[in-house]
Design an enzyme around this catalytic site. Structure first.
Site, PDB file in Angstrom:
ATOM      1  N   ASP A   1       0.821  -1.211   0.000  1.00 27.91           N
ATOM      2  CA  ASP A   1       0.000   0.000   0.000  1.00 27.91           C
ATOM      3  C   ASP A   1       0.855   1.261   0.000  1.00 27.91           C
ATOM      4  O   ASP A   1       0.487   2.275  -0.586  1.00 27.91           O
ATOM      5  CB  ASP A   1      -0.931  -0.003   1.216  1.00 27.91           C
ATOM      6  CG  ASP A   1      -2.120  -0.943   1.032  1.00 27.91           C
ATOM      7  OD1 ASP A   1      -2.466  -1.221  -0.129  1.00 27.91           O
ATOM      8  OD2 ASP A   1      -2.693  -1.377   2.039  1.00 27.91           O
ATOM      9  N   GLY A   2       2.010   1.215   0.681  1.00 26.21           N
ATOM     10  CA  GLY A   2       2.902   2.369   0.676  1.00 26.21           C
ATOM     11  C   GLY A   2       3.395   2.693  -0.714  1.00 26.21           C
ATOM     12  O   GLY A   2       3.509   3.875  -1.098  1.00 26.21           O
TER      13      GLY A   2
ATOM     14  N   GLU B   1      -4.996   9.403   4.483  1.00 24.65           N
ATOM     15  CA  GLU B   1      -5.400  10.163   5.651  1.00 24.65           C
ATOM     16  C   GLU B   1      -4.446  11.293   5.972  1.00 24.65           C
ATOM     17  O   GLU B   1      -3.277  11.281   5.584  1.00 24.65           O
ATOM     18  CB  GLU B   1      -5.537   9.251   6.876  1.00 24.65           C
ATOM     19  CG  GLU B   1      -4.240   8.923   7.582  1.00 24.65           C
ATOM     20  CD  GLU B   1      -3.636   7.605   7.185  1.00 24.65           C
ATOM     21  OE1 GLU B   1      -4.386   6.639   6.993  1.00 24.65           O
ATOM     22  OE2 GLU B   1      -2.393   7.546   7.059  1.00 24.65           O
TER      23      GLU B   1
ATOM     24  N   ASP C   1      -4.706  11.111  22.009  1.00 29.80           N
ATOM     25  CA  ASP C   1      -3.345  11.053  21.482  1.00 29.80           C
ATOM     26  C   ASP C   1      -3.232  11.762  20.135  1.00 29.80           C
ATOM     27  O   ASP C   1      -2.147  12.129  19.708  1.00 29.80           O
ATOM     28  CB  ASP C   1      -2.901   9.598  21.312  1.00 29.80           C
ATOM     29  CG  ASP C   1      -2.515   8.960  22.639  1.00 29.80           C
ATOM     30  OD1 ASP C   1      -2.643   9.629  23.683  1.00 29.80           O
ATOM     31  OD2 ASP C   1      -2.088   7.796  22.634  1.00 29.80           O
TER      32      ASP C   1
ATOM     33  N   THR D   1      -9.406   1.557   5.736  1.00 26.84           N
ATOM     34  CA  THR D   1      -8.833   0.256   6.106  1.00 26.84           C
ATOM     35  C   THR D   1      -7.367   0.384   6.509  1.00 26.84           C
ATOM     36  O   THR D   1      -6.686  -0.629   6.674  1.00 26.84           O
ATOM     37  CB  THR D   1      -8.951  -0.736   4.930  1.00 26.84           C
ATOM     38  OG1 THR D   1      -8.406  -0.147   3.746  1.00 26.84           O
ATOM     39  CG2 THR D   1     -10.396  -1.110   4.686  1.00 26.84           C
TER      40      THR D   1
ATOM     41  N   SER E   1      -7.303   0.624  12.454  1.00 29.70           N
ATOM     42  CA  SER E   1      -6.598   0.240  13.675  1.00 29.70           C
ATOM     43  C   SER E   1      -7.020   1.098  14.866  1.00 29.70           C
ATOM     44  O   SER E   1      -6.965   0.659  16.018  1.00 29.70           O
ATOM     45  CB  SER E   1      -5.083   0.361  13.469  1.00 29.70           C
ATOM     46  OG  SER E   1      -4.632  -0.512  12.466  1.00 29.70           O
TER      47      SER E   1
END
Length: 282
Positions: free
Chosen positions: A68-69, A141, A169, A180, A185
């Site tokens: 994905d990166g 994101e 945080d 996703t 997460s």
């Protein structure tokens, strides 16, 4: 038809996958182009060599080979173009990929038109500072969290109206494609990638009642840092762009650009989701 390969040879099997991809595309009569920095890896193949910054604007499709990166880095070259994109997964999860490395025979469908194209929205983030305003675009994101990994205080407004004052945080503003990734997460929902909305997910909120929030794609969101120390650091698709100062803010909105992802197998998103999340990872 012209296809550009964008491989990441740091991923296991990416080189063999890229070379086999060349062969499949060549047999299908598709012109193949790769960056000149990979000349030694493809010198025995029927390819032309051209910088991705140029070829991405003239190709019919760009094929990213990796995880994905790799797809996120490749996507930056396609912003503002009509060039389609396809990911071939040789990474760990590869939610954004349309094919796995053992499905390369499907590439022949590119010449017959037997595929669908999904329009993926992006989000823009505008930062303000002494050096002026800067706009960055994310496919997944925009995150804001403490540089020292401590709890942060911040306000979020939607079209000028205060939505909430939060202690957490950090916070994520995600596209459906990014639902996703980090957002999942952090407890966010799974969103079909061709929908259009902005997801806000708090990272480890200091609250008993916090849920991810979905905003209309037309909303203009503003985050203002209220932390007394360890200022928020803003990252766009994992790349750090700015550290906020006292009372500084950023604006998040629907991106000016969309990206076109190719699906050669039909419903590749849900198939990938079930295969990689609904079953134990080996």
């Amino acid at each position: 038809m012209k296809a550009v390969l964008y491989p990441n040879f740091q991923k296991k099997n990416a080189l063999s996958c890229a070379r086999e991809t060349c062969d499949v595309l060549d047999r299908a009569g598709i012109e193949v182009c790769v960056s000149g920095k990979f000349r030694d890896d493809f010198k025995d193949k029927r390819v032309t060599f051209e910088d991705i910054g140029t070829s991405a604007h003239t190709a019919d499709i760009v094929i990213a080979i990796g995880g994905d990166g790799t797809i996120l880095r490749c996507a930056k070259h396609l912003m503002g173009t009509d060039t389609k994109m396809l990911g071939i997964n040789t990474g760990t999860l590869g939610f954004m990929a349309g094919l796995e490395a053992d499905q390369l025979d499907k590439l022949a469908l590119l010449t017959t038109g037997e595929y669908t194209v999904s329009e993926r929205m992006t989000i823009d983030v505008v930062t303000h500072g002494e050096d002026g305003d800067h706009t960055y675009t994310a496919l997944n994101e925009v995150s804001a969290r403490s540089a020292g990994f401590r709890i942060s205080d911040f306000d979020v407004c939607s079209d000028g109206y205060l939505i909430g004052r939060y202690r957490a945080d950090g916070v994520l503003f995600s596209t459906p494609s990014g639902s996703t990734a980090y957002a999942l997460s952090a407890g966010g929902p799974v969103i079909e990638p061709d929908l259009e909305c902005i997801e806000m997910t708090l990272i480890c909120p200091h609250s008993l009642f916090s849920r991810a929030t979905l905003f209309s794609k037309d909303r203009r969101l503003t985050l203002t840092d209220r932390t007394s120390s360890d200022r928020l650091v803003v990252s766009v698709d994992g790349e750090i762009k700015k550290q906020l100062g006292d009372g500084e803010s950023i604006e998040i909105m629907r991106g000016r650009n969309t990206l076109r992802f190719v699906d050669l197998i039909g419903n590749s998103f849900h198939e990938s989701l079930c295969r990689k999340l609904c079953r134990p990872l080996k």
